[in-house]
Write a protein that holds these residues in place. Structure first.
Motif, mmCIF file in Angstrom:
data_model
loop_
_atom_site.group_PDB
_atom_site.id
_atom_site.type_symbol
_atom_site.label_atom_id
_atom_site.label_comp_id
_atom_site.label_asym_id
_atom_site.label_seq_id
_atom_site.Cartn_x
_atom_site.Cartn_y
_atom_site.Cartn_z
ATOM 1 N N MET A 1 -1.979 -4.816 -4.683
ATOM 2 C CA MET A 1 -1.419 -3.535 -4.267
ATOM 3 C C MET A 1 -2.515 -2.478 -4.172
ATOM 4 N N GLY A 2 -2.184 -1.409 -3.451
ATOM 5 C CA GLY A 2 -3.117 -0.300 -3.327
ATOM 6 C C GLY A 2 -2.385 1.023 -3.370
ATOM 7 N N LEU A 3 -3.046 2.046 -3.919
ATOM 8 C CA LEU A 3 -2.537 3.411 -3.895
ATOM 9 C C LEU A 3 -3.539 4.271 -3.153
ATOM 10 N N SER A 4 -3.080 5.005 -2.169
ATOM 11 C CA SER A 4 -3.944 5.921 -1.431
ATOM 12 C C SER A 4 -3.612 7.346 -1.867
ATOM 13 N N MET A 5 -4.626 8.092 -2.285
ATOM 14 C CA MET A 5 -4.363 9.443 -2.800
ATOM 15 C C MET A 5 -5.576 10.343 -2.634
ATOM 16 N N GLY A 6 -5.331 11.639 -2.782
ATOM 17 C CA GLY A 6 -6.403 12.613 -2.726
ATOM 18 C C GLY A 6 -7.049 12.791 -4.088
ATOM 19 N N VAL A 7 -8.188 13.450 -4.111
ATOM 20 C CA VAL A 7 -8.943 13.660 -5.342
ATOM 21 C C VAL A 7 -8.100 14.390 -6.386
ATOM 22 N N PHE B 1 -13.034 2.540 -15.048
ATOM 23 C CA PHE B 1 -12.273 2.112 -13.882
ATOM 24 C C PHE B 1 -13.078 2.266 -12.598
ATOM 25 N N LYS B 2 -13.901 3.297 -12.534
ATOM 26 C CA LYS B 2 -14.732 3.506 -11.352
ATOM 27 C C LYS B 2 -15.736 2.361 -11.178
ATOM 28 N N TYR B 3 -16.423 2.035 -12.237
ATOM 29 C CA TYR B 3 -17.467 1.015 -12.146
ATOM 30 C C TYR B 3 -16.922 -0.402 -12.053
ATOM 31 N N ASN B 4 -15.650 -0.571 -12.360
ATOM 32 C CA ASN B 4 -15.028 -1.892 -12.206
ATOM 33 C C ASN B 4 -14.290 -2.021 -10.870
ATOM 34 N N GLY B 5 -14.537 -1.084 -9.982
ATOM 35 C CA GLY B 5 -14.014 -1.200 -8.621
ATOM 36 C C GLY B 5 -12.548 -0.876 -8.461
ATOM 37 N N LYS B 6 -11.951 -0.232 -9.465
ATOM 38 C CA LYS B 6 -10.540 0.124 -9.352
ATOM 39 C C LYS B 6 -10.340 1.400 -8.541
ATOM 40 N N VAL B 7 -11.397 2.178 -8.386
ATOM 41 C CA VAL B 7 -11.355 3.400 -7.586
ATOM 42 C C VAL B 7 -12.462 3.331 -6.551
ATOM 43 N N VAL B 8 -12.077 3.401 -5.271
ATOM 44 C CA VAL B 8 -13.075 3.347 -4.191
ATOM 45 C C VAL B 8 -12.848 4.515 -3.240
ATOM 46 N N LYS C 1 -4.316 -6.020 -12.851
ATOM 47 C CA LYS C 1 -5.420 -6.783 -12.266
ATOM 48 C C LYS C 1 -5.550 -6.708 -10.744
ATOM 49 N N ASP C 2 -4.449 -6.460 -10.042
ATOM 50 C CA ASP C 2 -4.540 -6.499 -8.591
ATOM 51 C C ASP C 2 -4.199 -5.161 -7.929
ATOM 52 N N LEU C 3 -4.578 -4.053 -8.573
ATOM 53 C CA LEU C 3 -4.348 -2.744 -7.972
ATOM 54 C C LEU C 3 -5.660 -1.995 -7.780
ATOM 55 N N ARG C 4 -5.741 -1.286 -6.657
ATOM 56 C CA ARG C 4 -6.929 -0.485 -6.365
ATOM 57 C C ARG C 4 -6.508 0.860 -5.788
ATOM 58 N N VAL C 5 -7.237 1.910 -6.176
ATOM 59 C CA VAL C 5 -6.981 3.263 -5.674
ATOM 60 C C VAL C 5 -7.987 3.575 -4.568
ATOM 61 N N TYR C 6 -7.470 4.020 -3.428
ATOM 62 C CA TYR C 6 -8.310 4.439 -2.304
ATOM 63 C C TYR C 6 -8.300 5.959 -2.290
ATOM 64 N N LEU C 7 -9.474 6.542 -2.497
ATOM 65 C CA LEU C 7 -9.578 7.977 -2.758
ATOM 66 C C LEU C 7 -10.039 8.741 -1.522
ATOM 67 N N TYR C 8 -9.196 9.686 -1.099
ATOM 68 C CA TYR C 8 -9.522 10.530 0.046
ATOM 69 C C TYR C 8 -10.215 11.789 -0.459
ATOM 70 N N PRO C 9 -11.337 12.196 0.154
ATOM 71 C CA PRO C 9 -12.110 13.338 -0.356
ATOM 72 C C PRO C 9 -11.369 14.660 -0.174
ATOM 73 N N LEU D 1 0.863 -1.176 0.000
ATOM 74 C CA LEU D 1 0.000 0.000 0.000
ATOM 75 C C LEU D 1 0.902 1.230 0.000
ATOM 76 N N ALA D 2 0.770 2.078 -1.016
ATOM 77 C CA ALA D 2 1.660 3.230 -1.165
ATOM 78 C C ALA D 2 0.889 4.541 -1.076
ATOM 79 N N LEU D 3 1.506 5.521 -0.428
ATOM 80 C CA LEU D 3 0.951 6.873 -0.341
ATOM 81 C C LEU D 3 1.988 7.845 -0.858
ATOM 82 N N ARG D 4 1.636 8.586 -1.895
ATOM 83 C CA ARG D 4 2.541 9.600 -2.440
ATOM 84 C C ARG D 4 2.130 10.956 -1.886
#
Length: 484
Positions: free
Chosen positions: A350-356, A420-427, A385-393, A256-259
């Motif tokens: 893997m996951g990426l955590s980022m702001g809008v 990408f949104k509707y396929n669950g890549k961005v939550v 296939k195994d990456l997801r973005v976790y979006l902070y408001p 899980l990475a945060l830039r």
């Protein structure tokens, strides 16, 4: 008695490989051993060929057989031999032997050294190019028992075993030469490691200096030079603040990475980390015991007026490490390059955590004009296939909240984003702290440098104390005067 190592003018220009080895050989006080495992005795060969090696080379050996190697340096319980631990055992053992076998009374001016490497070259299938550890343990004064050390890790980029062997010999010769003749300029030692080498041949991704002559050297700063000089794409620091090999930390991990700029790290950064982490470890195929969180700072964020602000880097890395986090410094401007880098070490989720605002930038085509496939090529590498973005408001100046549901991308990118949104890549991160959304690093930084009050409350516990104690980010303590 200190031995003067300054040479004649003929050696002041960048010398040939032969002249480097010859200069070492002709110094009657430099004396030591070479122990090379895994890729031939390529370094010591340079010193034999140069001539005059009898005054320098006490012993040259290569314990290829594992049983012989174990008998000399000890058994490795995990069965791995191309490791930093193995290299250190080699260096220590060989120095002990030379101290035991060479009389100081007979050779009062000798400066002992031990050079060692443990290397794996390219495999027959040419799927794995190979890597290795190289180091030197040495004296610059004969009567001091304390030794200095330079240890580095490298990766081969060539596809031929013979060429890799030659490259290794050049690297080793450059290291020994730099250790003795540039020890007071460690940044130059780094640059000179690539004398007669091209960066397409070898990548140096970790280096550590230790010992009395390097007591003032900050190894994190030296690692920054590796990235700055394009010797490697990224370097990593463990929570204790020390350099660490990325492969050791990332191998087969859920990442899980945060830039961010983290200038300084704020409550928003930590909230983003904690909430995305809570979501990430609940994902399918994510093992909490095999998960690594990485705080990443890109080199582009370290620049000030075109140059890298090294003190600024030190401040940020120190704060993040003090909070118990692992820090990655990279030269990746685009997120897809970061994901590609991680995928070298792990194929797990893997996951990426980022702001809008970061996600909106990702959907900006201007960043991908250098790619033949444009943004589609980049996204093929980013959203594997195994990456997801976790979006902070994000709350804008009007108080409106931006999430994945209402963020605004370029009209041409809307359908791509929806895919990408509707396929669950961005939550969305929904369990955030709404009271801190107005905190921005740049505002905190300005308050610190301007001497304003109240900025401490915007930072995680303990961070403001470190900033004040060490006068980071332009903080200036108020002087208190008393009438005497």
């Amino acid at each position: 008695m200190e031995i003067t190592l300054k040479g004649d003018k003929e050696f002041e220009e960048i010398p040939s490989l032969k002249n480097k080895a010859l200069r070492i050989n002709l110094n009657e006080n430099i004396y030591g051993t070479f122990a090379e495992i895994g890729a031939g005795q390529e370094t010591v060969r340079q010193f034999f060929r140069a001539g005059g090696g009898s005054g320098t080379i006490a012993k040259a050996m290569s314990a290829y057989d594992k049983d012989f190697s174990d008998a000399i340096y000890g058994v490795e319980q995990d069965g791995r031999y191309v490791t930093e631990e193995r290299l250190r055992k080699m260096l220590t053992h060989e120095i002990q032997l030379i101290e035991e076998r060479i009389s100081r009374e007979k050779h009062p001016n000798k400066m002992f050294f031990s050079f060692a490497n443990t290397v794996a070259t390219i495999d027959f299938a040419k799927k794995y190019k190979g890597h290795g550890w190289v180091g030197i343990k040495y004296q610059i004064e004969p009567h001091h028992t304390a030794y200095n050390e330079i240890i580095l890790h490298f990766r081969f980029r060539e596809n031929d075993a013979r060429l890799q062997q030659e490259t290794l010999g050049i690297l080793g010769t450059n290291l020994i030469y730099g250790a003795y003749y540039k020890y007071n300029e460690p940044k130059k030692i780094l640059r000179y490691l690539y004398d007669h080498l091209d960066k397409d041949q070898i990548e140096i991704d970790t280096i550590n200096f230790s010992g009395p002559v390097f007591k003032d050297v900050d190894n994190r700063l030296m690692s920054l030079q590796l990235v700055k000089n394009n010797m490697t794409d990224a370097v990593m620091f463990a929570p204790d603040g020390n350099n660490v090999l990325p492969a050791r930390i990332l191998y087969k991990k859920n990442i899980l990475a945060l830039r961010g700029s983290f200038r300084p790290v704020t409550k928003v950064n930590i909230d983003m980390f904690q909430k995305s982490y809570d979501m990430f470890i609940k994902e399918n195929k994510v093992d909490i015991n095999n998960t690594q969180v990485v705080f990443e700072i890109t080199l582009s964020n370290l620049r000030a007026e075109g140059e890298i602000d090294e003190q600024d880097f030190m401040d940020r890395a120190e704060l993040l490490c003090s909070l118990g986090h692992t820090v990655l410094i990279s030269n990746f401007q685009e997120y897809y390059k970061l994901v590609e880098y991680f995928s070298q070490y792990s194929k797990n989720r893997m996951g990426l955590s980022m702001g809008v605002n970061n996600l909106v930038d990702i959907f900006d085509e201007k960043y991908y004009r250098h790619l033949s496939g444009g943004i589609l090529e980049a996204f093929g590498k980013l959203f594997f296939k195994d990456l997801r973005v976790y979006l902070y408001p994000m709350k804008n100046e009007d108080g409106e909240l931006s999430t994945s549901e209402n963020l605004k991308v370029h009209p041409r990118m809307k359908e791509l984003y929806k895919f990408f949104k509707y396929n669950g890549k961005v939550v969305d991160i929904t369990d955030y702290d709404p009271t801190i959304l107005t905190i921005f690093s740049r505002s905190v930084l300005k308050s610190i440098s301007d001497g304003d009050e109240g900025w401490e409350a915007m930072l995680p516990p303990g961070v403001s104390k470190i900033i004040k104690e060490k006068s980071l980010f332009g903080y200036e303590a108020e002087e208190v005067y008393r009438d005497q």
